[in-house]
Design an enzyme around this catalytic site. Structure first.
Site, short mmCIF file in Angstrom:
data_model
loop_
_atom_site.label_atom_id
_atom_site.label_comp_id
_atom_site.label_asym_id
_atom_site.label_seq_id
_atom_site.Cartn_x
_atom_site.Cartn_y
_atom_site.Cartn_z
CE1 TYR A 37 -21.12 44.46 9.58
CE2 TYR A 37 -19.18 44.89 9.13
CZ TYR A 37 -20.26 45.10 9.28
OH TYR A 37 -19.83 46.22 10.51
CD GLN A 39 -29.15 42.29 3.38
OE1 GLN A 39 -29.26 42.35 4.19
NE2 GLN A 39 -27.84 41.77 2.41
CG ASP A 164 -14.33 53.92 6.08
OD1 ASP A 164 -13.62 54.22 5.27
OD2 ASP A 164 -15.49 53.04 6.26
#
Length: 513
Positions: A37, A39, A164
């Site tokens: 979702y 750049q 993450d």
């Protein structure tokens, strides 16, 4: 509204107000990341000349407004202020559709673009790993691990789970500072939280066994397992648990850490997927056996990180007090580390893809236009007065024109073909050994990748080169379930494992409780 206690986050506050400035205040210089979702671009603020990272939040997949994952990331990052956590500077907007989005489907009734403006970081750990010939020194490894644990301890004290942790989400600048980034999967938690949390978080190679077994109630220990995988990767020179599916990932964990049972992990048999994914045979813990070449203090710390039972896993605060960080060689000063050319995983992945493309094109060209074969046969010889040409070669013993010649006697050690010796007797060790014959680990310095002596303390290169995968960093993409992608949270696809239950690692999961 109640004020948050000192040192604690108040996540009940509304998200910060953004949009006071336009993205036109910045000049995009180069794309350095891409994800599901968004750049990420390296950009320059026109007025001040400051270099920043612009992460564009992709809106075309959202029908009713702003992605919930981006809202969560912004809320958390605006309240986390630490030298080892990436700094979100501001939010800027674009009033209309950007040139980047021309021709793309738009399902969102809210037009325009939204960008998160981050401080610019020169590298991520994965990008540095793809630089051939570079390696980390022991003091560098200690320096980076200390910064990682310090930043993570700050997050956990403020009741934030990162969810993450991986190399591409650890950003490094040319002053040696390491910062945690990509908080797209992060969320607040509390010890008295009774609701269920998703277990579809953390890139597969760094995902702890409790999530793979279906746990929906967990805490900071999940991040510490990921830190253990990063630590071992720095010491070992390559990822230690590169599974392709969740089943394979668990099997690799069992082969290294032993199979879980009620004796080493009380309550594990009640985990949702324990019966379906338990080991087919009992396996012993082999961490010390497999990594016996590690420094003693490093191995002791690693053992405490890679513990199957999350309740027995070491926390970030205790890890910082481990002997590993207080014995020679000590962690080096970040400012003493060398500088490198910008190394973003997104860029290095594109370079690898271009190299593969060039190699394939060269092979295809060679197949389509093979080199013409020139005849090496000698010219025919004609004797004086002969009316017919003599045969080019004398007839062999089995040739129909030679009925008298006996078969040749083959002496020992020779190789004959058609009655003629070809080559000499076999020569042992025809090619002398070359390269690193010691296995690649520097036993003398305990912690690098190659066998040579390390450079002076604090001046070595980053950890070895090798294939890597997704990019994380500033939080461009949601969970990168294979290892590959672009820095600042971008996640292009490269091949670091796959997410068997969610498709590509860059899959948008939307709401992640």
């Amino acid at each position: 509204m109640a004020a948050a206690a000192f040192g604690q986050l108040n996540l009940e506050e509304p998200p910060p107000i953004w949009g006071s400035r336009s993205v036109d205040c910045f000049e995009k210089l180069e794309q350095i990341g891409e994800g599901t979702y968004g750049q990420v671009y390296m950009a320059k603020e026109i007025k001040t000349g400051e270099i920043v990272a612009l992460k564009k939040i992709r809106m075309d997949n959202e029908r009713e407004g702003f992605p919930i994952t981006a809202i969560r990331e912004i809320k958390i990052l605006k309240k986390l202020h630490h030298e080892n956590v990436i700094h979100l500077k501001e939010i800027v907007t674009s009033p209309g559709r950007d040139r980047d989005d021309q021709g793309k489907p738009d399902n969102n009734k809210y037009k325009g673009g939204i960008y998160m403006v981050f401080e610019y970081m020169d590298h991520d750990l994965t990008g540095l790993a793809d630089r051939p010939g570079l390696r980390f020194t022991v003091p560098q490894i200690k320096c980076y691990m200390k910064q990682l644990l310090t930043g993570l301890h700050y997050c956990h004290v403020n009741q934030v789970l990162h969810r993450d942790i991986k190399g591409s989400n650890l950003l490094i600048d040319n002053e040696g500072n390491l910062k945690l980034a990509d908080f797209g999967l992060a969320r607040s938690y509390s010890h008295d939280h009774t609701g269920n949390l998703t277990n579809r978080v953390i890139t597969l190679w760094y995902r702890p066994p409790e999530l793979l077994l279906g746990a929906t109630k967990y805490g900071p220990a999940i991040d510490m397992w990921s830190v253990g995988c990063i630590f071992a990767e720095l010491l070992n020179g390559k990822p230690i648990l590169p599974g392709k599916t969740e089943n394979e990932q668990l099997n690799k964990i069992y082969e290294l850490c032993g199979s879980p049972d009620e004796s080493n992990w009380p309550g594990v048999s009640k985990m949702p997927w324990y019966n379906q994914m338990k080991s087919s045979r009992p396996l012993k813990r082999r961490v010390r056996e497999i990594y016996r070449h590690f420094d003693r203090h490093a191995l002791e710390l690693l053992e405490k990180m890679l513990v199957l039972d999350p309740s027995q896993r070491i926390c970030a605060k205790d890890a910082l007090d481990a002997e590993y960080f207080w014995t020679d060689p000590l962690p080096c000063d970040p400012k003493s580390l060398p500088t490198y050319e910008s190394s973003h995983e997104f860029q290095t992945k594109k370079k690898r893809q271009q190299m593969r493309h060039n190699e394939e094109a060269a092979k295809k060209q060679k197949l389509q236009h093979p080199q013409q074969q020139h005849s090496r046969l000698p010219p025919q010889q004609h004797g004086v007065g002969q009316s017919h040409a003599a045969p080019l070669w004398p007839a062999g013993p089995n040739h129909p024109m030679n009925n008298n010649a006996p078969p040749p006697q083959i002496p020992a050690g020779g190789h004959y073909y058609g009655g003629k010796p070809r080559g000499g007797a076999p020569v042992p060790n025809r090619y002398p050994p070359s390269g690193n014959q010691t296995g690649g680990y520097n036993n003398q310095s305990r912690g690098g990748y190659s066998s040579g002596a390390y450079p002076p303390q604090g001046r070595g290169a980053p950890y070895g080169a090798g294939p890597r995968g997704p990019s994380g960093g500033y939080g461009v993409g949601p969970p990168n379930y294979s290892q590959g992608g672009g820095q600042y949270g971008g996640s292009g696809g490269s091949g670091r494992g796959q997410n068997p239950m969610g498709g590509a690692r860059n899959q948008q999961y939307g709401w992640q409780p």
